[in-house]
Scaffold this motif. Structure first.
Motif, PDB file in Angstrom:
ATOM      1  N   LEU A  75       0.838  -1.207   0.000  1.00 56.46           N
ATOM      2  CA  LEU A  75       0.000   0.000   0.000  1.00 56.46           C
ATOM      3  C   LEU A  75       0.871   1.255   0.000  1.00 56.46           C
ATOM      4  N   LEU A 150      -4.636  -6.211  14.983  1.00 57.51           N
ATOM      5  CA  LEU A 150      -4.831  -4.839  15.489  1.00 57.51           C
ATOM      6  C   LEU A 150      -3.718  -3.925  14.972  1.00 57.51           C
ATOM      7  N   LEU A 152      -1.999  -4.303  12.272  1.00 56.85           N
ATOM      8  CA  LEU A 152      -2.248  -4.087  10.850  1.00 56.85           C
ATOM      9  C   LEU A 152      -3.276  -2.981  10.660  1.00 56.85           C
ATOM     10  N   LEU A 153      -4.306  -3.066  11.490  1.00 59.08           N
ATOM     11  CA  LEU A 153      -5.385  -2.091  11.378  1.00 59.08           C
ATOM     12  C   LEU A 153      -4.865  -0.685  11.652  1.00 59.08           C
ATOM     13  N   PHE A 156      -2.710   0.482   8.890  1.00 59.05           N
ATOM     14  CA  PHE A 156      -3.533   0.793   7.715  1.00 59.05           C
ATOM     15  C   PHE A 156      -4.244   2.127   7.878  1.00 59.05           C
ATOM     16  N   LEU A 157      -4.852   2.319   9.063  1.00 60.23           N
ATOM     17  CA  LEU A 157      -5.611   3.556   9.261  1.00 60.23           C
ATOM     18  C   LEU A 157      -4.677   4.768   9.264  1.00 60.23           C
ATOM     19  N   ASN A 160      -3.677   5.413   5.767  1.00 55.28           N
ATOM     20  CA  ASN A 160      -4.822   5.926   5.039  1.00 55.28           C
ATOM     21  C   ASN A 160      -5.020   7.417   5.319  1.00 55.28           C
TER      22      ASN A 160
ATOM     23  N   PRO B 453     -12.186   2.982   4.707  1.00 53.82           N
ATOM     24  CA  PRO B 453     -12.070   1.894   5.691  1.00 53.82           C
ATOM     25  C   PRO B 453     -12.814   2.176   6.992  1.00 53.82           C
ATOM     26  N   MET B 454     -12.906   3.454   7.381  1.00 59.76           N
ATOM     27  CA  MET B 454     -13.573   3.762   8.648  1.00 59.76           C
ATOM     28  C   MET B 454     -15.028   3.315   8.628  1.00 59.76           C
ATOM     29  N   SER B 560     -12.792  -6.057  14.589  1.00 57.95           N
ATOM     30  CA  SER B 560     -12.064  -5.315  13.565  1.00 57.95           C
ATOM     31  C   SER B 560     -11.315  -6.258  12.633  1.00 57.95           C
ATOM     32  N   ALA B 564      -9.776  -6.165   8.783  1.00 62.29           N
ATOM     33  CA  ALA B 564      -8.354  -6.373   8.513  1.00 62.29           C
ATOM     34  C   ALA B 564      -8.124  -7.576   7.606  1.00 62.29           C
ATOM     35  N   LEU B 567      -9.338  -6.868   4.123  1.00 63.49           N
ATOM     36  CA  LEU B 567      -8.345  -6.077   3.400  1.00 63.49           C
ATOM     37  C   LEU B 567      -7.183  -6.949   2.961  1.00 63.49           C
ATOM     38  N   VAL B 571      -6.135  -6.986  -0.770  1.00 61.86           N
ATOM     39  CA  VAL B 571      -4.901  -6.343  -1.214  1.00 61.86           C
ATOM     40  C   VAL B 571      -3.917  -7.353  -1.781  1.00 61.86           C
TER      41      VAL B 571
END
Lengths: 164, 653
Positions: A75, A150, A152-153, A156-157, A160, B453-454, B560, B564, B567, B571
């Motif tokens: 990404l 978590l 990763l999240l 990612f966020l 982003n 994503p949110m 969540s 994840a 994605l 991806v």
């Protein structure tokens, strides 16, 4: 000379690429974790080759950290259009943001991968005695993986949120 | 309720009718017959009855079964017949089953033959190994021209032996020649030792032996061997060849029995049935003329069993289980949620007094799986493959449930993939761009999670919240059913108030009302959670329980992973496609694309399919089951035909 070095190191694209590299380091955790699980698996197979399929499934579980790292690295590369061979000229601050975003998955990936590998190895021992309990054996490593998910999240966020 | 209601059955009948009754009960396969150990320890019973046993018959059948099994294993090992991907039972009518086994002794002769062939095969393999070992042991002496039986002449001794590799052979030679009249010849040296022979005078043996000791020379003797080493090696090689040839012949003749496999399987199943019928007798109690048995049967089979027992002239009773009595557990679910029983069973069966979770999580399991794999093309592949398997094979039990489960998960994966616009990731876009230089894409029906994503994260939390609330609701329902409505209010109702209140407060809906909802809930928990404790524990219990709100927070955050993992598979699919596009647009490009597509998507599907399965299980087991599920039941194991290869169909009459 100093200026050249400074231009190189404190350069947006370089920092972003360093970020992608850090994210990909999560693969270290997976490699070690899968290695640990593989040792246990080989031991079990030596006793009972029929358990190969089950052991392989459990051995694969710590592999996800590497994938998550790859995901974030990819990404980042897409974000700065590195793959086109012609990266966007981002500022140093943007590069630093991207670098920071890569840290969670890179770092957590390494340690959670190793921990998950140990837990997978223990689960492989479990199925050597009670092959019918495969599902429970899969849940224990999955508990560890939660934290990689978590991280990763968060990575990612964060990524982003950086606009280039 | 999806746990079948059980009834306790006790039967007394005449011993003369016993075998017929057992046969009919077995064919019916709905009654679990319990072991009577406890009654045999009971003084009142002990005086009247003894255990009905037939150990000799059982062990006779067991040894026959072992033989059939061995023969079947042998055929499977050397046979060339294609093994089916999935093992299924064939259907066979009772008439055909009996007919096929008319010549039982002929089949058993075949089995004996196959087993003797297998024994011969093992013998030959052994002999080959032995010859090979012997060959290896004399191989270093290949250059020795003297016959092995040669011990020397009237006045000389010929001694063969080895020296450790770090010994200097020349020194050894000189030492010998200095002290004695002798000749030493090195035959061969390898990484470990020197092989040599010494020719010496008989009357100087003592001196020679002294030198041997000094240098660590150890003698080698070839007992029972004559001729030169070369001759011996070629004899052994010839023998090995012959043996290998015979081995091949034995394998061929085993293979020629492959056609009999089906007969053997039928016999195996027949013997299993007879063995079980004999073995069940040890769960029966008998007097001189009557027998007694008790056990369980599902209430829905009551009528069928009653009429059988009445016909057989037995005295019987069917009672409801006592209130606290554990009964065997049989899950009964509608055909839609039935496949998800597999997930329940992988965890543990529910206790007979508790609740079967299957119908309550079936939908959410499929939804979670679909969101995590989240690619319509993968979903379609899953549906097609599992659909074909279901159509082609007549599966039973756990296997059937798993395949059907993946079929449903495939539907869900297709749905969510279409919602989020994943069709092999962005394959269409990449292919169009690379090869046709066009901008084509399949737009998502709902939205693209990579863009927002949110939004999806919040949706995941919402799903998680609902999932957890269902679990808590079931807990409350169990309390109410158990006659403790206040517990339901205290342990679940207040939490509902608090959690809904806090959530809405955070979101900002009607702050006036929701604030008081939250406060009411919190106060309620504070006052009631410690109600079963004493003294100061009442207050601390309340506080401690209120702190449990962090647990609910982490439970919800756990969902969540839906985002994840979704994605991750999306991806990675894009990474695969991007790598495929590196080959450019020519023929080379097509090859690169095809290669990347096949390898990459297979890998992605496998690893993320596994991840989706595991994490869907985890969400059920940890977040959902934790709220209410009580496990620990014993599976219902009816006395029936436990066959492995065929299902016997009886014409209803």
């Amino acid at each position: 000379m100093n200026v050249v070095l400074e231009n190189l190191l404190f350069n947006g694209v370089f920092l972003a690429m360093a970020g992608a590299a850090v994210a990909a380091l999560a693969g270290i955790g997976s490699a070690i974790g899968i290695g640990i699980a593989g040792q246990a698996a080989a031991g079990v197979i030596s006793e009972d080759p029929k358990k190969f399929g089950q052991a392989l499934v459990l051995q694969a579980l710590p592999g996800t950290q590497g994938i998550y790292g790859l995901l974030i690295a990819f990404l980042i590369m897409t974000k700065i259009e590195l793959l086109s061979g012609n990266p966007i000229d981002i500022t140093m601050a943007q590069g630093a943001y991207i670098f920071a975003a890569a840290i969670p998955i890179g770092l957590v990936g390494i340690f959670s991968g190793i921990a998950q590998g140990k837990s997978s190895a223990a689960s492989i021992m479990l199925i050597s005695k009670r092959p019918e309990e495969l599902a429970k054996g899969m849940v224990f490593p999955a508990m560890v993986e939660t934290y990689a998910v978590l991280a990763l999240l968060i990575s990612f966020l964060m990524l982003n949120g950086v606009s280039v | 309720m999806s746990i079948a209601r059980m009834k306790k059955l006790s039967v007394i009948g005449l011993v003369s009718d016993r075998d017929e009754l057992m046969e009919k009960l077995m064919a019916m396969g709905v009654v679990e017959i319990r072991d009577q150990e406890a009654k045999l320890d009971d003084d009142q019973w002990k005086e009247m009855v003894t255990r009905d046993e037939d150990d000799n018959t059982v062990s006779a059948y067991d040894s026959r079964i072992a033989k059939v099994n061995q023969a079947l294993d042998t055929i499977a090992k050397y046979g060339l017949g294609k093994k089916p991907l999935l093992h299924t039972k064939k259907l066979i009518s009772l008439k055909d089953f009996r007919k096929a086994l008319e010549e039982e002794s002929r089949i058993e002769d075949k089995i004996a033959l196959i087993n003797s062939l297998s024994a011969r095969h093992a013998e030959i393999s052994n002999a080959i190994n032995k010859a090979e070992t012997l060959k290896l042991s004399i191989e270093p002496w290949r250059e020795l021209e003297l016959p092995l039986e040669e011990q020397g002449t009237k006045t000389t001794d010929l001694i063969l032996g080895i020296l450790p590799v770090d010994t200097d052979v020349d020194q050894f030679k000189t030492a010998l020649e200095e002290k004695t009249l002798s000749a030493t010849e090195l035959v061969h040296s390898d990484a470990n030792q020197h092989y040599l022979y010494v020719l010496c005078m008989k009357d100087q043996r003592n001196e020679v032996d002294d030198v041997f000791r000094d240098f660590g020379f150890s003698k080698v003797q070839f007992i029972d061997m004559t001729g030169t080493v070369k001759e011996n090696i070629s004899t052994l090689e010839k023998k090995e060849e012959e043996l290998a040839e015979e081995k091949g012949k034995v394998e061929d003749s085993i293979r020629s029995h492959e056609v009999d496999q089906q007969e053997l399987e039928l016999l195996y199943d027949k013997l299993i049935i007879l063995r079980d019928k004999a073995a069940i007798r040890q769960s029966l109690l008998i007097t001189n003329n009557v027998f007694y048995l008790d056990g369980w049967l599902p209430a829905r089979a009551e009528e069928k069993v009653s009429s059988l027992l009445t016909d057989m002239g037995c005295y019987f009773e069917m009672e409801e289980p006592a209130k606290d009595e554990e009964t065997p557990v049989l899950l009964l679910n509608s055909s839609l949620s039935m496949p998800f029983e597999a997930i329940t069973k992988l965890y543990a069966l529910p206790s007979s007094k508790a609740l079967d979770a299957t119908p309550f999580f079936a939908l959410s399991y499929a939804v979670f799986f679909g969101m995590m794999l989240g690619d319509a093309a993968y979903g379609i592949i899953m549906m097609v493959v599992t659909g074909l398997i279901l159509k082609k094979y007549k599966l039973e039990g756990m296997k059937y449930q798993m395949i059907k489960l993946f079929f449903y998960c495939g539907i869900s994966t297709t749905f969510w993939g279409a919602m989020f616009g994943g069709w092999f990731g962005d394959l269409v876009t990449v292919v169009a761009k690379t090869f046709f230089n066009a901008d084509v894409s399949i737009p998502p029906i709902w939205f693209d999670p990579l863009q927002d994503p949110m939004k999806l994260l919040l949706f995941c939390f919402l799903l998680g919240g609902i999932h957890i609330f269902i679990g808590m609701g079931l807990n409350a329902w169990l309390s109410i059913k158990d006659g403790r409505p206040l517990d339901a209010l205290f342990d679940v109702g207040f939490w509902y108030l608090l959690l809904i209140g806090v959530t809405l407060l955070v979101v900002g809906v009607a702050p006036g009302v929701t604030k008081w909802m939250a406060i009411l809930g919190a106060v309620g928990i504070l006052l009631t959670a410690g109600r079963n404790k004493k003294g100061i524990g009442k207050i601390i219990g309340g506080l401690g329980s209120l702190y449990g709100i962090t647990g609910y927070l982490s439970d919800v955050l756990s969902y969540s992973r839906l985002l994840a993992l979704g994605l991750a598979s999306g991806v990675i699919a894009c990474v695969v496609n991007t790598m495929g596009s590196f080959g450019g647009s020519g023929i080379k490009g097509v090859l690169v694309m095809t290669f990347a597509f096949v390898v990459g998507h297979t890998y992605n599907f496998a690893i993320n399919g596994l991840g989706s399965f595991v994490h869907s299980c985890r969400l059920q087991y940890v977040e959902f089951f934790g709220k209410f599920y009580e496990s620990g039941g014993e599976a219902f194991q009816p006395f029936g035909e436990n066959t492995k290869y065929v299902n016997i169909i009886r014409e209803e009459n």
